[in-house]
Design an enzyme around this catalytic site. Structure first.
Site, PDB file in Angstrom:
ATOM      1  N   GLU A 128      39.430  35.929  40.296  1.00  0.00           N
ATOM      2  CA  GLU A 128      40.391  37.157  40.075  1.00  0.00           C
ATOM      3  C   GLU A 128      40.127  37.672  38.753  1.00  0.00           C
ATOM      4  O   GLU A 128      40.330  39.112  38.332  1.00  0.00           O
ATOM      5  CB  GLU A 128      41.900  36.449  40.252  1.00  0.00           C
ATOM      6  CG  GLU A 128      42.234  35.944  41.497  1.00  0.00           C
ATOM      7  CD  GLU A 128      42.434  37.194  42.461  1.00  0.00           C
ATOM      8  OE1 GLU A 128      41.433  37.721  42.917  1.00  0.00           O
ATOM      9  OE2 GLU A 128      43.403  37.365  42.959  1.00  0.00           O
ATOM     10  N   THR A 181      44.217  46.489  41.782  1.00  0.00           N
ATOM     11  CA  THR A 181      44.887  45.724  41.148  1.00  0.00           C
ATOM     12  C   THR A 181      45.210  46.155  39.746  1.00  0.00           C
ATOM     13  O   THR A 181      46.459  46.161  39.149  1.00  0.00           O
ATOM     14  CB  THR A 181      44.760  44.246  41.365  1.00  0.00           C
ATOM     15  OG1 THR A 181      44.771  44.181  42.832  1.00  0.00           O
ATOM     16  CG2 THR A 181      45.799  43.373  40.869  1.00  0.00           C
TER      17      THR A 181
HETATM   18  N1  HSE Z   1      50.735  39.188  41.793  1.00  0.00           N
HETATM   19  C1  HSE Z   1      49.806  40.292  41.685  1.00  0.00           C
HETATM   20  C2  HSE Z   1      50.146  41.517  41.433  1.00  0.00           C
HETATM   21  C3  HSE Z   1      48.846  40.214  43.137  1.00  0.00           C
HETATM   22  O1  HSE Z   1      51.332  41.779  41.982  1.00  0.00           O
HETATM   23  O2  HSE Z   1      49.479  42.350  40.581  1.00  0.00           O
HETATM   24  C4  HSE Z   1      47.638  40.987  43.015  1.00  0.00           C
HETATM   25  O3  HSE Z   1      47.327  41.275  44.296  1.00  0.00           O
END
Ligand code: HSE
Length: 306
Positions: A128, A181
């Site tokens: 990640e 993201t």
């Molecule tokens: N929890 C993370 C966000 C997940 O919402 O940025 C990324 O897919």
């Protein structure tokens, strides 16, 4: 020299109220990957289908996670990896997490299960970091553990599995636009008033309690996000319309899946989940934006061999 194939499910992170702390795995959508042991000690990605991702093992999360695990375990073999993606990066369905978790699980299988699930989560979180710059655990833990998970703590990492009522069905609509993201994290406020925090953590408690007691109304009442959704929804075309028409169809709750653009809904039973799919479809059908809709049970096993 062994060869194994894994299925790594798509995941819905945050689940409205649990930003970076909650997630669940879908049963019917995910990637497949084939890992073949080789005699020379390197990692090679020999095939990628379904997405435009780098073959460079230092740039692809699959390569990053595999290399790290082989090095950490002093493995006496290398790997040839084939990746078959069924959903796209930048979807909000945990694409990088599926790649990273599927790799962690597969390499561990070839290492005779040297590592436990928490350690696998830590390896996958490094994937990640490569994908979005942050060591987020909600997608990777949901992918590895299956069902609903809570990231109770990041330091030290503590993952809690939450029971999943069998009647709970997810409907997700994935508009074919990419939201990175890293970009979507930029719009989440860095600080929030205590009042907002109180409302948010009270809903996390409500959601966890509702999942334990199969109290579907409580699950629905708790699917509210005061932190990320108000800003992130602006990045998602027709979000409010999709949400409203899903709510009109009797769904328990609706929110943004991970960092978007996918929108998820949870329903009690398949009939309502399919009605919700139809309602979502009606909003998007003439929008000029391509989209996929999936109706899925919650996966209770997460990543597994096929
Ligand atoms: N929890 C993370 C966000 C997940 O919402 O940025 C990324 O897919």
């Amino acid at each position: 020299m062994k060869s194994i194939k894994v299925f790594a499910p798509a995941t819905v992170a945050n689940v409205s109220c649990g930003f970076d702390a909650m997630g669940f795995a879908l049963e019917s959508l995910g990637d497949q990957m084939v890992f073949t042991q080789t005699e020379d000690n390197g990692v090679k990605i020999s095939k990628i289908e379904g997405a435009n991702l780098p073959y460079d093992v230092d740039k692809n999360v699959v390569g990053v996670v595999a290399k790290q695990m082989l090095e950490d375990s002093n493995a006496n073999f290398g790997l040839d990896i084939q990746i078959f993606k069924n959903f796209k990066p930048g979807s909000g369905l945990g694409s990088s997490a599926a790649s990273a978790s599927g790799t962690a699980f597969a390499v561990n299988t070839l290492l005779d299960n040297k590592y436990n699930k928490l350690e696998l989560t830590q390896f996958a979180m490094q994937g990640e970091v490569t994908a979005c710059g942050s060591a987020i655990a909600d997608n990777v833990a949901a992918c590895l553990y299956g069902g609903f998970i809570l990231v109770r703590s990041y330091n030290p990492l503590d993952i809690v599995s939450i029971p999943t009522p069998g009647e709970l069905i997810a409907t997700v609509i994935h508009p074919q636009i990419e939201i990175k993201t890293a970009d979507s994290r930029q719009v989440v406020p860095e600080t929030i008033p205590v009042k907002t925090a109180v409302a948010q953590w009270a809903n996390v408690g409500g959601l966890i309690s509702g999942l334990h007691t199969k109290d579907f109304n409580l699950i629905g009442r708790s699917l509210v996000d005061y932190v990320a959704e108000p800003k992130r929804k602006e990045l998602i075309p027709h979000f409010d319309k999709v949400k409203q028409s899903a709510l009109n169809s009797g769904v328990l709750g609706v929110g943004i899946s991970g960092s978007g653009p996918t929108i998820f809904a949870l329903s009690k039973g398949k009939n309502i989940a399919h009605k919700v799919a139809k309602a979502m479809d009606e909003v998007y059908v003439n929008s000029g934006i391509g989209y996929n809709i999936y109706v899925s049970r919650i996966s209770n096993k997460g990543v597994h061999l096929v």
